[in-house]
Enzyme design. Sequence first.
Site, PDB file in Angstrom:
ATOM      1  N   HIS A 153     -17.231 -15.503  11.892  1.00  0.00           N
ATOM      2  CA  HIS A 153     -18.055 -16.699  12.040  1.00  0.00           C
ATOM      3  C   HIS A 153     -19.089 -16.457  13.134  1.00  0.00           C
ATOM      4  CE1 HIS A 153     -14.913 -18.512   9.667  1.00  0.00           C
ATOM      5  NE2 HIS A 153     -14.021 -18.210  10.582  1.00  0.00           N
ATOM      6  N   HIS A 210     -11.753 -11.243  11.349  1.00  0.00           N
ATOM      7  CA  HIS A 210     -10.366 -11.667  11.234  1.00  0.00           C
ATOM      8  C   HIS A 210      -9.972 -11.916   9.792  1.00  0.00           C
ATOM      9  CE1 HIS A 210     -12.810 -15.306  11.634  1.00  0.00           C
ATOM     10  NE2 HIS A 210     -11.921 -15.890  10.845  1.00  0.00           N
ATOM     11  N   GLU A 229     -12.177 -20.279  16.496  1.00  0.00           N
ATOM     12  CA  GLU A 229     -10.939 -20.830  15.965  1.00  0.00           C
ATOM     13  C   GLU A 229      -9.751 -20.161  16.623  1.00  0.00           C
ATOM     14  OE1 GLU A 229     -11.769 -19.634  11.879  1.00  0.00           O
ATOM     15  OE2 GLU A 229     -10.043 -18.304  11.925  1.00  0.00           O
ATOM     16  N   ARG A 240     -18.433 -13.598   4.806  1.00  0.00           N
ATOM     17  CA  ARG A 240     -17.402 -12.711   4.252  1.00  0.00           C
ATOM     18  C   ARG A 240     -17.901 -11.275   4.209  1.00  0.00           C
ATOM     19  NH1 ARG A 240     -17.067 -16.195  -0.243  1.00  0.00           N
ATOM     20  NH2 ARG A 240     -15.724 -17.881   0.442  1.00  0.00           N
TER      21      ARG A 240
HETATM   22 ZN    ZN Z   1     -12.032 -17.906  10.101  1.00  0.00          ZN
END
Ligand code: ZN
Length: 299
Positions: free
Chosen positions: A79, A154, A97, A174
Site C-alpha cells: 500500500h 506483505h 495496517e 498487487r
Molecule cells: Zn494489505
Amino acid sequence: MEPLLLEPVIKERIWGREYWTASARPDGDCTVAGGKWKGSLLSQLWEEHRELFGDVQGEEFPLIVKVIDAREDLSIQVHPDDAYASRREGGARGKTECWYALDCPENEEIVVGHHARTREELCRLAREGRWDRLLRRTPVQAGDFFQIPAGCIHAICGGTKVLEIQENSDLTYRLYDYGRQRDGRPRPLQLDKALEVITVPFVPAQAPAQAEEEGQGAGGGLRLLADCPYYTVWEAQLRDGLQLGSQEAFRILSIVRGEGTVGGIPVQAGQTLLLPAGSGRLDVSGGMTGVLAAGGKRH
Ligand code: ZN
C-alpha cells in the site's frame, strides 16, 4: 456510557472470507446490534453523534477493523503512504495496517518485507518473477503481532486467520497473484506503482516501548502492540474484576479469545465492541483476551 456491540459485514473473496467488524465505509458499514443505538449504522453515529467518538476530527471514521480468514494465499501486495496516495491517486488516503494472528496451521509463514538491497534489484527480481528469492517469509503463530507500514510488501498465506486494524483506505497495489483467475481472467496487477512505493531496503518494524498500563485490577492489563500516527493497539487480558480505564477517545475492542462481559454487555471471541469516548471505567467479568484499538491521532 455502555459499549456498543457491532454486527460484522461479511465479504466473500476469491481467497477466503473477510468480516469487517468495525467499519463505516459505504461498501461495508457495521450496524449496532443492541441497546440504545440498535440498528444504527456506524457511519450514521460518526456523522450525527460525534460525541460518542470524543474529539476525533475528520470526515471519515479513521479505522477499518477486519477478521481475515484466508483459505488460500492472498495476493502479494503493498500500500502507498498518504503522500503518494494524495499525489498520485487523487487525494486518496494511503494505508498502514497491522495484524494480530488469531489462528494458523503449524509451521505457517507469512510474507512481510523483501530481501532486495537496492530498488534496481527489487525491480529486476519482481519483473523476472523470482518471488522465492525476493520475498521475505516469517513464521507466524497465534498471538503474534505484525506492524505493516505503507511501503512494506506483505501477504497472508492460506490457512491463517488474522485480526487486521488499518487506516480507512482501500488502496492496494498487487505485485503478484499466483496467476489465479477470477471469472476466467486474472485480477489486475499494479506492478509499476508497487515498485515505486516499496521501501528499499526493508527495515523490520520495532516493537514499541511499553508505556504505563491503562487497565487495572486483578491480573489484568494492557500490552502495547503498536503506536503509530494512525492507530494505537494493545493486547488486553480481560479478567474478572478488571476495570478498563476511562477514555477521552473512543476505542474498538475485538474479543479474540474467551467470553465474559464488558460494561455489562455479554461478549465472546469474534465479537467487537465500540467503547464510546467518556465511557468511564468499564467492569469486566469472565476471562478473555481482547485487542483494543484507538484511532485517529493523525486528525
Ligand atoms: Zn494489505
